[in-house]
Each structure stands twice: as C-alpha cells, then as structure tokens.
Design a protein around this motif. Structure first.
Motif, PDB file in Angstrom:
ATOM      1  N   GLU A 173      -3.017   5.985   3.943  1.00  0.00           N
ATOM      2  CA  GLU A 173      -2.620   4.704   3.367  1.00  0.00           C
ATOM      3  C   GLU A 173      -3.589   4.361   2.249  1.00  0.00           C
ATOM      4  O   GLU A 173      -4.800   4.316   2.458  1.00  0.00           O
ATOM      5  N   ASP A 192      -4.605   1.592  -0.549  1.00  0.00           N
ATOM      6  CA  ASP A 192      -4.539   0.207  -0.985  1.00  0.00           C
ATOM      7  C   ASP A 192      -5.826  -0.039  -1.774  1.00  0.00           C
ATOM      8  O   ASP A 192      -6.787  -0.583  -1.248  1.00  0.00           O
ATOM      9  N   GLU A 198       1.804   5.031   1.002  1.00  0.00           N
ATOM     10  CA  GLU A 198       1.618   5.739   2.267  1.00  0.00           C
ATOM     11  C   GLU A 198       2.174   7.156   2.153  1.00  0.00           C
ATOM     12  O   GLU A 198       3.271   7.355   1.647  1.00  0.00           O
ATOM     13  N   PRO A 236       0.833  -1.209   0.000  1.00  0.00           N
ATOM     14  CA  PRO A 236       0.000   0.000   0.000  1.00  0.00           C
ATOM     15  C   PRO A 236       0.866   1.258   0.000  1.00  0.00           C
ATOM     16  O   PRO A 236       1.918   1.301   0.646  1.00  0.00           O
ATOM     17  N   ARG A 242       2.773  10.576   4.599  1.00  0.00           N
ATOM     18  CA  ARG A 242       2.825  11.034   5.994  1.00  0.00           C
ATOM     19  C   ARG A 242       2.911  12.554   6.020  1.00  0.00           C
ATOM     20  O   ARG A 242       3.584  13.152   5.188  1.00  0.00           O
TER      21      ARG A 242
END
Length: 130
Positions: free
Chosen positions: A70, A72, A9, A7, A11
């Motif tokens: 995240e 996915d 990501e 997945p 931040r």
C-alpha cells in the motif's frame, strides 16, 4: 497515491517457497524507488519484506503467501500473510523479529480467521525533504 485519490495498492500471491521470495523483494524495491525512498530505505524495506516472508513461509499451511503493498506517499505499508496453524505466532523475541523492528518504523502481527498478517510500515524521508 493512485489517480482515485486513495492509496495505491498492489497485491501479489506467491507459492510459499523460498525460491519465490525474490518476487516481493523486487516489487517493494521498485515501488519504493518510484516513491522517493532513498537507496538505504529501499534496502531496509527489501530486507524487512524478506524477513516477514521468511517468518511465514515454513508455517503457510496452504502453500501460499500473500503480499499487499500500500502506497500513500510518503508512507509505504507492506502486509505479508498466510494461513498458519492455530497455535502458531511469530516469536517477537527472535533475531528475525529484531531485524524487522530495526529496519522500519513499525511492525505488527495480527491473526484473523487463521490468517497471520505481518505488516511493516516505512516512510520516505527523501519525500519529506523535497
């Protein structure tokens, strides 16, 4: 999903100040749009991220709010977290919490080592129809 097969990501850390809430709202909108979320789903995610941040902002003891996005596909999970007073937990009966649970598939709150994380999860229905 990223090119590594895991997945993707993103931040983000922002000051725990209402003036900066537009940043995670913009990020989630952009990421959702790139991952086949409908306009309504994007709006719902933006509002949900706003609410999660609004719950944490006044409690952030170190003045920082962290967000992890995240992706996915078709799933998107957004976790907002902050260091909070040891005796504070979100009121799951509040209007803000009710808004959160109405807008996304799931909402969870967890405290680990003084850091409270509120995680919202949503799926892109447009991706399921494609």
């Amino acid at each position: 999903m990223s090119s590594t097969g895991r997945p993707a990501e993103v931040r983000l850390s922002i000051p725990a100040d209402g003036a900066y809430i537009a940043v995670p709202r913009s990020v989630v909108g952009n990421l959702a749009a790139r991952n086949n979320f409908t306009v309504d789903e994007i709006d719902d995610l933006r509002i949900a991220v706003d609410e999660a941040c609004a719950l944490l902002l006044p409690q952030a003891t170190d003045g920082v709010l962290d967000c992890v996005f995240e992706i996915d596909p078709p799933l998107m999970r957004v976790s907002t977290s902050a260091l909070v007073p040891s005796d504070w937990k979100p009121d799951t009966g509040s209007f803000g919490w009710t808004v959160l649970t109405a807008l996304v598939e799931s909402v969870a709150a967890e405290t680990v080592d003084g850091r409270l994380t509120i995680t919202v999860t949503s799926s892109a229905t447009a991706a399921e129809k494609a």
